[in-house]
Design a protein around this motif. Sequence first.
Motif, short mmCIF file in Angstrom:
data_model
loop_
_atom_site.label_atom_id
_atom_site.label_comp_id
_atom_site.label_asym_id
_atom_site.label_seq_id
_atom_site.Cartn_x
_atom_site.Cartn_y
_atom_site.Cartn_z
N GLU A 21 57.50 74.57 43.80
CA GLU A 21 56.16 74.19 43.26
C GLU A 21 55.25 74.74 44.16
O GLU A 21 53.97 74.86 43.96
N GLU A 22 55.50 75.07 45.59
CA GLU A 22 54.36 75.40 46.30
C GLU A 22 54.13 76.93 46.27
O GLU A 22 53.48 77.48 47.09
N CYS A 23 55.00 77.56 45.61
CA CYS A 23 54.95 79.10 45.63
C CYS A 23 54.29 79.58 44.33
O CYS A 23 54.57 79.15 43.27
N ASN A 24 53.87 80.67 44.60
CA ASN A 24 53.44 81.44 43.48
C ASN A 24 54.56 82.30 42.85
O ASN A 24 55.57 82.29 43.52
N THR A 25 54.22 82.76 41.60
CA THR A 25 55.43 83.42 41.14
C THR A 25 56.38 84.43 41.81
O THR A 25 57.46 84.73 41.61
N LYS A 26 55.30 85.60 42.46
CA LYS A 26 56.11 86.50 43.07
C LYS A 26 56.77 86.05 44.58
O LYS A 26 57.43 86.75 45.07
N THR A 27 56.48 84.88 44.98
CA THR A 27 56.97 84.27 46.28
C THR A 27 57.99 83.46 46.08
O THR A 27 59.13 83.70 46.72
N SER A 28 58.21 82.61 45.05
CA SER A 28 59.19 81.72 44.83
C SER A 28 60.53 82.24 44.96
O SER A 28 61.59 81.69 45.44
N THR A 29 60.65 83.51 44.40
CA THR A 29 62.04 84.09 44.36
C THR A 29 62.74 84.56 45.42
O THR A 29 63.90 84.66 45.68
N ILE A 30 61.73 84.63 46.64
CA ILE A 30 62.46 85.13 47.95
C ILE A 30 63.03 83.96 48.72
O ILE A 30 63.66 84.09 49.77
N TYR A 31 62.68 82.65 48.21
CA TYR A 31 63.14 81.62 49.24
C TYR A 31 64.45 81.05 48.46
O TYR A 31 64.43 80.34 47.46
N SER A 32 65.55 81.08 49.12
CA SER A 32 66.69 80.51 48.73
C SER A 32 66.80 79.22 48.74
O SER A 32 66.09 78.40 49.29
N LYS A 33 67.78 78.39 48.07
CA LYS A 33 67.89 77.10 48.29
C LYS A 33 68.29 76.57 49.75
O LYS A 33 67.73 75.65 50.13
N THR A 34 68.72 77.61 50.49
CA THR A 34 68.93 77.25 51.81
C THR A 34 67.76 77.63 52.65
O THR A 34 67.88 77.26 53.80
N GLY A 35 66.87 78.59 52.21
CA GLY A 35 65.65 78.82 52.87
C GLY A 35 66.20 79.76 54.21
O GLY A 35 65.36 79.82 55.17
N LEU A 36 67.07 80.70 53.77
CA LEU A 36 67.47 81.36 54.93
C LEU A 36 67.54 82.75 54.87
O LEU A 36 67.30 83.53 53.67
N MET A 37 67.56 83.70 55.99
CA MET A 37 67.47 85.34 55.73
C MET A 37 68.34 85.76 56.84
O MET A 37 68.58 85.13 57.82
N GLN A 38 68.23 86.96 56.87
CA GLN A 38 69.11 87.50 58.04
C GLN A 38 68.20 88.21 59.20
O GLN A 38 67.17 88.58 58.75
N ALA A 39 68.50 87.91 60.35
CA ALA A 39 67.69 88.57 61.33
C ALA A 39 68.58 89.06 62.46
O ALA A 39 69.95 88.43 62.70
N ALA A 40 68.29 89.74 63.31
CA ALA A 40 69.07 90.39 64.46
C ALA A 40 68.66 89.46 65.49
O ALA A 40 67.44 89.09 65.92
N ILE A 41 69.77 88.77 66.39
CA ILE A 41 69.36 88.28 67.62
C ILE A 41 70.05 88.91 68.87
O ILE A 41 71.21 89.26 68.86
#
Length: 340
Positions: free
Chosen positions: A7-27
């Motif tokens: 509910e805090e996201c606009n339409t274009k944004t909400s789809t990028i945030y998965s239920k886990t809120g995770l992304m891939q990154a190089a460490i």
Amino acid sequence: MNTLLPEECNTKTSTIYSKTGLMQAAILEKPGKFTIKNVPVPMPKPDEIVFQVEGCGVCSSSLPLFQGRNRFDYPLMAGNPGHESWGKIVFTGSKVNTFKTGDRIAALTNNSFAVYDKVNMQNAIRLPKELNDIDFPGETLGCAMNVFRRSDIKPGHTVAVIGAGFLGALIIQLAKAAGARVLAFSKRPYSLNVAKQCGADEVIQLQGNTKTIELVKELTSGKLCDRVIEATGKQFPLDLSGELTKERGKLIIAGFHQDEIRKVNIELWNLRGLDVINAHEREPQMFLKGMREAVDAVMSGKMRTKELYTHEFDLKEINQAFDLLIQRPEGYLKCLIKMD
């Protein structure tokens, strides 16, 4: 975990945030070894923007971190040291009024070896629609513009560019557009060919300094060069740079010298009254100025970049990209990490 509620996201944004809120990154876990992990998607402060990274350049200034030095602690932050990124905004903080979701930007940040990154709104520039299909590693292109500006190249100047890698190739193009005669120097035949394609009037393979100095004297009727731009970051080209700069000329240090303390011939510099310029900027506003100037240079054709990006890897291949940067085989000039 701090995740963004739908509910805090606009339409274009909400789809990028998965239920886990995770992304891939190089460490960078330790010298010579990146690992790809799932980490939290960055959340913006009120004055920050989150952008989906399209790509990020692999920069030689990051080699000390990759290879290891005693002064560094590992592991690094997720996405670090990716600092040549561009992408599209997916979310803006509550105080951001200069950008909007969907804007394509180049950013001044350090954590872009990741699917998403965030940046203060003051440290990004908007990319015009004309560049929509153009890769734009803004920080490195801006660096070239800053070096060019500090070099103060005028029509009719003879300009020596020592080191015809990616940075050198950009400077050759800019110097030619300014009306200079350009002499390009490199050890690598491939780089000399690139320099010629970028407009260099003479291409010279680096051998012994004495032989090179005599050749330049011959090419300049003994006058030497109005401007000499050292773009290698190595000791012997720095030595050569002073020798090729004419009396009251300017020696511009564009190479990133980071492996050991340098020795310079200050007697020669004094006798010729050289202006020695360290062209490395550190103020964010100067980086951003260079990035904006790079947008204009690419759009006008003064800087042609597409052919200079010789290798692409995806994020999971980042170790290979850094290994290639160390090896610099024939055919290599600049590597980009491109996100899926």
